[in-house]
Design a protein around this motif. Sequence first.
Motif, PDB file in Angstrom:
ATOM      1  N   MET A 105      18.917  28.123  67.755  1.00 30.57           N
ATOM      2  CA  MET A 105      19.480  29.075  68.718  1.00 30.57           C
ATOM      3  C   MET A 105      19.476  30.492  68.161  1.00 30.57           C
ATOM      4  N   ASN A 106      19.444  30.638  66.845  1.00 35.91           N
ATOM      5  CA  ASN A 106      19.278  31.972  66.278  1.00 35.91           C
ATOM      6  C   ASN A 106      17.964  32.578  66.751  1.00 35.91           C
ATOM      7  N   GLY A 107      16.907  31.786  66.747  1.00 35.64           N
ATOM      8  CA  GLY A 107      15.618  32.258  67.235  1.00 35.64           C
ATOM      9  C   GLY A 107      15.609  32.471  68.728  1.00 35.64           C
ATOM     10  N   TRP A 108      16.323  31.605  69.445  1.00 34.72           N
ATOM     11  CA  TRP A 108      16.395  31.744  70.910  1.00 34.72           C
ATOM     12  C   TRP A 108      17.018  33.090  71.289  1.00 34.72           C
ATOM     13  N   GLY A 109      17.991  33.542  70.528  1.00 36.65           N
ATOM     14  CA  GLY A 109      18.626  34.816  70.828  1.00 36.65           C
ATOM     15  C   GLY A 109      17.713  36.008  70.646  1.00 36.65           C
ATOM     16  N   ARG A 110      16.592  35.829  69.943  1.00 38.96           N
ATOM     17  CA  ARG A 110      15.664  36.939  69.706  1.00 38.96           C
ATOM     18  C   ARG A 110      14.486  36.968  70.676  1.00 38.96           C
ATOM     19  N   VAL A 111      14.390  35.985  71.548  1.00 38.18           N
ATOM     20  CA  VAL A 111      13.252  35.924  72.473  1.00 38.18           C
ATOM     21  C   VAL A 111      13.321  37.063  73.485  1.00 38.18           C
ATOM     22  N   GLU A 337      36.144  37.620  76.719  1.00 37.51           N
ATOM     23  CA  GLU A 337      35.432  38.804  76.242  1.00 37.51           C
ATOM     24  C   GLU A 337      34.195  38.400  75.447  1.00 37.51           C
ATOM     25  N   PRO A 338      33.178  39.270  75.387  1.00 38.07           N
ATOM     26  CA  PRO A 338      31.999  38.951  74.582  1.00 38.07           C
ATOM     27  C   PRO A 338      32.364  38.745  73.118  1.00 38.07           C
ATOM     28  N   ALA A 339      31.641  37.850  72.464  1.00 37.81           N
ATOM     29  CA  ALA A 339      31.910  37.579  71.052  1.00 37.81           C
ATOM     30  C   ALA A 339      31.648  38.820  70.205  1.00 37.81           C
ATOM     31  N   ASN A 340      32.536  39.067  69.237  1.00 43.74           N
ATOM     32  CA  ASN A 340      32.369  40.145  68.260  1.00 43.74           C
ATOM     33  C   ASN A 340      32.260  41.529  68.900  1.00 43.74           C
ATOM     34  N   TYR A 341      32.800  41.687  70.111  1.00 44.25           N
ATOM     35  CA  TYR A 341      32.523  42.921  70.838  1.00 44.25           C
ATOM     36  C   TYR A 341      33.127  44.158  70.173  1.00 44.25           C
ATOM     37  N   ASN A 342      34.271  44.016  69.498  1.00 46.04           N
ATOM     38  CA  ASN A 342      34.851  45.196  68.844  1.00 46.04           C
ATOM     39  C   ASN A 342      33.971  45.697  67.710  1.00 46.04           C
ATOM     40  N   GLN A 343      33.396  44.769  66.934  1.00 46.23           N
ATOM     41  CA  GLN A 343      32.528  45.179  65.833  1.00 46.23           C
ATOM     42  C   GLN A 343      31.208  45.732  66.353  1.00 46.23           C
ATOM     43  N   ILE A 344      30.689  45.126  67.421  1.00 49.27           N
ATOM     44  CA  ILE A 344      29.455  45.639  68.020  1.00 49.27           C
ATOM     45  C   ILE A 344      29.679  47.051  68.558  1.00 49.27           C
ATOM     46  N   LYS A 345      30.796  47.256  69.244  1.00 47.73           N
ATOM     47  CA  LYS A 345      31.100  48.603  69.739  1.00 47.73           C
ATOM     48  C   LYS A 345      31.204  49.597  68.595  1.00 47.73           C
ATOM     49  N   THR A 355      23.707  47.381  59.748  1.00 49.26           N
ATOM     50  CA  THR A 355      23.205  46.634  58.605  1.00 49.26           C
ATOM     51  C   THR A 355      22.266  45.528  59.069  1.00 49.26           C
ATOM     52  N   ASP A 356      21.648  44.866  58.103  1.00 49.08           N
ATOM     53  CA  ASP A 356      20.730  43.780  58.424  1.00 49.08           C
ATOM     54  C   ASP A 356      21.449  42.604  59.079  1.00 49.08           C
ATOM     55  N   GLU A 357      22.758  42.510  58.898  1.00 45.99           N
ATOM     56  CA  GLU A 357      23.514  41.401  59.467  1.00 45.99           C
ATOM     57  C   GLU A 357      23.934  41.666  60.911  1.00 45.99           C
ATOM     58  N   ALA A 358      23.673  42.856  61.421  1.00 47.58           N
ATOM     59  CA  ALA A 358      24.172  43.225  62.750  1.00 47.58           C
ATOM     60  C   ALA A 358      23.641  42.310  63.844  1.00 47.58           C
ATOM     61  N   ALA A 359      22.384  41.874  63.712  1.00 47.27           N
ATOM     62  CA  ALA A 359      21.781  41.066  64.768  1.00 47.27           C
ATOM     63  C   ALA A 359      22.536  39.764  64.991  1.00 47.27           C
ATOM     64  N   SER A 360      23.149  39.225  63.945  1.00 45.86           N
ATOM     65  CA  SER A 360      23.852  37.950  64.090  1.00 45.86           C
ATOM     66  C   SER A 360      25.115  38.090  64.932  1.00 45.86           C
TER      67      SER A 360
END
Length: 371
Positions: A105-111, A337-345, A355-360
């Motif tokens: 599903m990590n790959g599915w999120g990048r399609v 609410e969307p997951a991790n939305y405060n950090q994404i904002k 950072t490189d970890e942002a995509a996760s």
Amino acid sequence: MSNTRQADPTISPDEVAARREDDDLFVLDVRNEDDYEEWHIENSVNIPIYDELLNDEFGGLEDSLDEIPEDKEIAVVCVAGVTSASAAEFLRERGYDAKSMDDGMNGWGRVHVTYELEAVDGVTQIVRPGTGCLSYLVYADNEGVVVDPSLYLEEYQSVADDHGVEIVAAVDTHAHADHVSGGRPFADERDVPYYLHPTDAGELDEYEAIEDGDAIAVGDRELEVMHTPGHTPGSVSLTWGDALLSGDTLFIRSVGRPDLEGSDETDVREAAAELFDSLDRLTDLPDETVVLPGHMSDEEIRPLATTLGDLVADNELVAVNDRNAFVDTIVDGLSDEPANYNQIKAINWGKEPLTDEAASLELGPNNCAAS
């Protein structure tokens, strides 16, 4: 039962996406039930044996063989493509034509899947089926502008190359809370402007401010800016001839949720009232306007587009024509609410580094609609 032996025992997420309507492909998700219910590939089948597979136990899979078709190709899905590889190998040893989906599903999120719009000249829609996010390449006279791009910049460059256009700017219709924006990185990498409404800019200082009534040049045409607050204070919609890129203000069957800037009910109600006024303004556009939203849910039409007249007739929230009733309906119907939305904002506002970890952070279901 097939006895096919694959040289490559894997299948890419892109191929799974391209074959979603293929009756010969059976998508088997082996993750735990809660994870599956939260986020999964449409029309996949869940056999919740993830924990067993982690311990190299296959009893649950063997007990479930009757649920797995013998005459179809099997794409096995897990979190990151590890346990699914074990499950696929187990199935192949029993004669199934089974492959593990790369990176799960990590790959599915990048399609990213690209759709051309026959009804609108100069717009390509780019859909991420794994996240529900939509972005666009708008182009004319050998120039293009990307709207609401993801972090996967090569996807947009590839589309631009296919159309023979040079990307001259990136635009975000708002400060996203569900996915990390590729707008700033795209603009920095190519030394082109990044456009955003200043109310949504947070602590950013490297952007070009856009306001209501502004126009962004694209070759010999223009993207026209309409300030449509509500989902966020700085949300904008963009008109392109007879098309409306509505961002997260207006969806096909819903509208943008107004509670991601502040959870206090007074703030949410004020934002919902702003959203009502913005929708009232958008619905004054001609009925034949083609609406191109920033998100999808479970709509089956591709590309995701409809005329404003049809949308108004079918969208129950847009049909509420009393401001107070609209606000009550929005507040009462808000989902998780969307997951991790405060950090994404915080990343999109420039308050935290990219950072490189942002995509996760953005992997998971999309919850930007009001209901």
